[in-house]
Design an enzyme around this catalytic site. Structure first.
Site, mmCIF file in Angstrom:
data_model
loop_
_atom_site.group_PDB
_atom_site.id
_atom_site.type_symbol
_atom_site.label_atom_id
_atom_site.label_comp_id
_atom_site.label_asym_id
_atom_site.label_seq_id
_atom_site.Cartn_x
_atom_site.Cartn_y
_atom_site.Cartn_z
ATOM 1 N N ARG A 67 -9.810 5.052 -1.394
ATOM 2 C CA ARG A 67 -9.429 4.181 -0.267
ATOM 3 C C ARG A 67 -9.684 4.960 1.040
ATOM 4 O O ARG A 67 -8.801 5.602 1.574
ATOM 5 C CB ARG A 67 -7.956 3.781 -0.361
ATOM 6 C CG ARG A 67 -7.646 2.771 -1.473
ATOM 7 C CD ARG A 67 -6.193 2.336 -1.416
ATOM 8 N NE ARG A 67 -5.946 1.149 -2.211
ATOM 9 C CZ ARG A 67 -5.505 1.176 -3.470
ATOM 10 N NH1 ARG A 67 -5.275 2.318 -4.073
ATOM 11 N NH2 ARG A 67 -5.287 0.038 -4.110
ATOM 12 N N HIS A 82 0.800 -1.224 0.000
ATOM 13 C CA HIS A 82 0.000 0.000 0.000
ATOM 14 C C HIS A 82 0.834 1.275 0.000
ATOM 15 O O HIS A 82 0.460 2.271 -0.606
ATOM 16 C CB HIS A 82 -1.004 -0.014 1.151
ATOM 17 C CG HIS A 82 -2.178 -0.881 0.836
ATOM 18 N ND1 HIS A 82 -2.314 -2.141 1.325
ATOM 19 C CD2 HIS A 82 -3.210 -0.671 -0.007
ATOM 20 C CE1 HIS A 82 -3.418 -2.673 0.837
ATOM 21 N NE2 HIS A 82 -3.986 -1.807 0.020
ATOM 22 N N GLU A 107 -12.343 -9.772 -4.699
ATOM 23 C CA GLU A 107 -10.906 -9.886 -4.464
ATOM 24 C C GLU A 107 -10.548 -11.109 -3.627
ATOM 25 O O GLU A 107 -9.408 -11.318 -3.264
ATOM 26 C CB GLU A 107 -10.349 -8.602 -3.835
ATOM 27 C CG GLU A 107 -11.114 -8.063 -2.675
ATOM 28 C CD GLU A 107 -10.591 -6.709 -2.168
ATOM 29 O OE1 GLU A 107 -9.507 -6.260 -2.583
ATOM 30 O OE2 GLU A 107 -11.281 -6.108 -1.334
ATOM 31 N N ARG A 145 1.412 -10.408 -1.087
ATOM 32 C CA ARG A 145 1.675 -9.241 -1.931
ATOM 33 C C ARG A 145 2.758 -8.314 -1.382
ATOM 34 O O ARG A 145 3.220 -7.429 -2.080
ATOM 35 C CB ARG A 145 0.367 -8.451 -2.185
ATOM 36 C CG ARG A 145 -0.261 -7.883 -0.960
ATOM 37 C CD ARG A 145 -1.658 -7.340 -1.224
ATOM 38 N NE ARG A 145 -1.664 -5.938 -1.606
ATOM 39 C CZ ARG A 145 -2.765 -5.191 -1.697
ATOM 40 N NH1 ARG A 145 -3.950 -5.748 -1.472
ATOM 41 N NH2 ARG A 145 -2.706 -3.945 -2.030
ATOM 42 N N ARG A 159 -14.904 3.394 -1.265
ATOM 43 C CA ARG A 159 -14.849 2.043 -0.703
ATOM 44 C C ARG A 159 -14.939 2.152 0.813
ATOM 45 O O ARG A 159 -14.262 2.974 1.418
ATOM 46 C CB ARG A 159 -13.537 1.368 -1.080
ATOM 47 C CG ARG A 159 -13.358 0.038 -0.386
ATOM 48 C CD ARG A 159 -12.146 -0.689 -0.862
ATOM 49 N NE ARG A 159 -10.922 -0.133 -0.313
ATOM 50 C CZ ARG A 159 -9.723 -0.586 -0.610
ATOM 51 N NH1 ARG A 159 -9.583 -1.578 -1.467
ATOM 52 N NH2 ARG A 159 -8.648 -0.066 -0.085
ATOM 53 N N ASN A 163 -5.144 -6.809 -6.809
ATOM 54 C CA ASN A 163 -3.981 -6.881 -5.907
ATOM 55 C C ASN A 163 -4.165 -8.018 -4.911
ATOM 56 O O ASN A 163 -3.264 -8.823 -4.681
ATOM 57 C CB ASN A 163 -3.822 -5.568 -5.120
ATOM 58 C CG ASN A 163 -3.656 -4.383 -6.023
ATOM 59 O OD1 ASN A 163 -3.288 -4.545 -7.179
ATOM 60 N ND2 ASN A 163 -3.923 -3.194 -5.524
HETATM 61 C C1 PEP Z 1 -7.030 -4.645 -4.634
HETATM 62 O O1 PEP Z 1 -6.939 -5.504 -3.761
HETATM 63 O O2 PEP Z 1 -6.785 -4.844 -5.834
HETATM 64 C C2 PEP Z 1 -7.453 -3.276 -4.285
HETATM 65 C C3 PEP Z 1 -7.716 -2.382 -5.201
HETATM 66 O O3 PEP Z 1 -7.508 -2.965 -2.973
HETATM 67 P P1 PEP Z 1 -6.238 -2.703 -2.050
HETATM 68 O O4 PEP Z 1 -5.019 -2.620 -2.926
HETATM 69 O O5 PEP Z 1 -6.493 -1.432 -1.331
HETATM 70 O O6 PEP Z 1 -6.227 -3.894 -1.164
HETATM 71 MG MG MG Z 2 -7.806 -5.192 -1.829
#
Ligand code: PEP
Ligand code: MG
Length: 604
Positions: A321, A214, A458, A492, A357, A481
């Site tokens: 976000r 992030h 997701e 990640r 979101r 992501n």
């Molecule tokens: C994702 O998971 O692709 C997403 C857009 O949310 P974040 O990166 O904030 O987890």
């Molecule tokens: Mg996400």
């Protein structure tokens, strides 16, 4: 006449060079945020204070106790100063949070036990107090009572401050980096990135991290070049070193030679002129050559970014976000404060849609507030996160839902839930949403009655059962992501497995197709808001699979738009067809890279 970038680089290099012989060294990591930066290093200390351990003699006991007493006095003064500031700037209730911190400092059991350990083990006092503090934190974390469990974060906080005073190591806050420097750190957390806006960073280089962490996403939004995943770079660098950061190619050059500076100066000039040309295209609609419209939206972390998104031709905000509102400070924002932030984003977009979101805390985004305790988890990305957390904190969730609804009276708002795993969870979230609407109706407060929520896809279970989520959703937004990390079992954030994080893996391609088909059959639109949406190389594949809207960091909009405007749907569909038929993700990537190069060549 304005100096060229090459001249500026040269002048800078002379300024930074000193008498010592410093040879050039090149390090390779992950290219995380595009751009080139050059400047002096700001070496950021570890988040956790390094606690020294050394043996002491009996004759030193008294001196150590005196050091501890002094550190306690200093820590108490610091906490009282913060408390006073909070009292005058925010209010009495918020200031009272620090009473708990002061109580920890006055806890004789903790202090006495530390002194006993020091005398028993003949070790320095910071080591003793650190070990005792850890024992207390762990003991409190096990307690069933939520209020008492919360106290563990107070102890941890006070310990960090106390250890900082004992060891002389500074606690970090990115906002304090006022001079233009390249930040070099072991890692940068999302809460660090929440204070990035107040700093003046030229670039970011970290030992850990990946493209989708992030903090990196925030750096990209702010146009700060970044290279991450460099292993043990921090241990090889001094804070007076000068580095060049190549965020296009993932290279960091320490003590760059004049030849290197010249080469990069030319590259930067070239990239800047390309970017300028691409920005010209942002004024045109986002349509393929054969006339299919693809909405290009922006991902933002702060309401103020909306204006920049508009200036770069965004068709709306595809992902706000909202958790970043909660991470910059040690208390939760009220409904009113949230409403103001959402309204600012909505009015900033001049009638274009803003997709907010709901809170996605947890994972790597930990709240630094004692209002709502968050715990250390062994698998935070599989843990108490996002909608799971919100459904357990009804007041907090309802406050946010009402704030979003109220902002919908000022423009076009969309709302979406993160980390939905199945239909039951979605219907619980929707029930809360209806309750928030009802509460506003009762008070006669205006909001958009047609506002219905969308769902982020997701989690693999949501992808597989996407058809069961259509009914409760007005749209799907694919969070690649997280989806990729869960699908491929690749953390990640972990640079050691970053090479396995493969957006063109056949399983990813097929899963995307499944989600798009489910959306289409159910009559709802499917967008993508993960980082792949802003990767111009990936765009033909996503569009070819049937994605109608892409949402990305604003700085990536011009390049993505250029690709959309210079391809045909038939080409995109052919790429998607090939991708669905192959078993080898690297072949898909190769085909996409060839396609991208052919379009960029036209621009050169
Ligand atoms: C994702 O998971 O692709 C997403 C857009 O949310 P974040 O990166 O904030 O987890
Ligand atoms: Mg996400």
């Amino acid at each position: 006449m304005a100096r060229s970038f090459v001249q500026a680089l040269h002048a800078n290099s002379l300024r930074f060079m000193d008498a010592k012989d410093r040879s050039e060294q090149i390090f390779t990591g992950i290219a995380a945020s595009p751009g080139i930066a050059h400047g002096q290093v700001y070496l950021l200390s570890e988040r956790e204070i390094k606690v020294p351990k050394y043996a002491i003699l009996e004759t030193q006991f008294e001196k150590e106790e005196e050091r501890l007493d002094n550190a306690i006095v200093e820590t108490r003064q610091q906490i009282q100063t913060i408390q006073e500031e909070i009292r005058s700037s925010i209010g009495e209730d918020e200031a009272r949070i620090f009473d708990a911190h002061l109580l920890v400092l006055e806890d004789t059991a903790l202090i006495d036990e530390s002194i006993r350990d020091m005398r028993r083990d003949f070790c320095n006092v910071e080591n003793a107090i650190w070990r005792v503090g850890q024992r207390y934190v762990e003991a409190f974390e096990q307690i069933d009572d939520e209020y008492l469990r919360e106290r563990s974060s107070d102890i941890r906080d006070v310990m960090r401050r106390l250890l900082s005073n004992l060891t002389g190591q500074q606690l970090r806050h990115l906002g304090e980096i006022v001079k233009s420097r390249v930040l070099v750190a072991n890692d940068v957390t999302p809460s660090d990135s929440a204070s990035m806006g107040q700093s003046n960073l030229l670039g970011i280089v970290t030992d850990a991290g990946s493209k989708t962490s992030h903090a990196v996403i925030v750096a990209r939004s702010m146009g700060i070049p970044a290279v991450v995943g460099l292993g043990d770079f921090c241990s090889k660098i001094h804070s007076d070193s000068v580095v060049l950061v190549d965020g296009y190619d993932g290279k960091v050059v320490v003590n760059p030679s004049e030849a290197t500076l010249f080469k990069y100066g030319k590259l930067k000039d070239k990239k800047l002129s390309l970017e300028k040309r691409m920005i010209e295209f942002t004024k045109e609609a986002s349509c393929t050559r054969d006339g299919s419209r693809i909405d290009l939206m922006a991902n933002i972390e702060r309401a103020e970014e909306a204006e920049r998104a508009v200036s770069l031709g965004a068709d709306g905000i595809g992902l706000f976000r909202s958790e970043y509102l909660f991470m910059n400070g040690n208390r939760l924002p009220s409904e009113e404060e949230q409403f103001e932030a959402y309204r600012l984003a909505v009015t900033g977009m001049n009638g274009l849609p803003v997709t907010i979101r709901t809170l996605d805390l947890g994972g790597d985004k930990i709240l630094d507030s004692s209002d709502v305790p968050m715990y250390r988890e062994s698998n935070p990305f599989l843990g108490y996160r996002a909608i799971r957390f919100c459904l357990d904190h009804e007041k907090l969730f309802l406050d946010q839902l009402r704030a979003i609804l109220r902002a919908s009276a000022f423009g076009k708002v969309r709302i979406m839930y993160p980390m939905i795993s199945g239909a039951l969870e979605l219907s619980r979230a929707n029930e809360m949403f209806e309750l928030a609407k009802e509460q506003l109706r009762e008070k006669g407060i205006a909001f958009d009655e047609d506002l219905r929520a969308g769902t982020m896809i997701e989690i693999p279970s949501a992808a597989v059962a996407a058809d069961t989520l259509v009914e409760g959703s007005s749209f799907f937004s694919v969070g690649t992501n997280d989806l990729i990390q869960y699908l491929l079992a690749v953390d990640r954030l972990n640079d050691r497995v970053a090479h396995l994080y493969e957006p063109t893996h056949p399983a990813v391609v097929r899963t995307l197709k499944m989600i798009i088909d489910a959306g289409r059959n159910g009559g709802i639109g499917v967008s993508v808001c993960g980082e792949v949406a802003g990767d111009p190389v990936m765009v033909p594949l996503l569009v070819g699979l049937g994605v109608e809207s892409l949402s990305m960091s604003p700085s990536l909009l011009p390049n993505v738009k250029y690709v959309v405007q210079n391809m045909d749907m038939a080409e995109a569909r052919a790429i998607a067809k090939m991708a669905l038929e192959t078993t080898d993700g690297s072949l898909i990537l190769e085909r996409l890279l060839d396609f991208y190069t052919s379009r960029m060549d036209q621009l050169y």
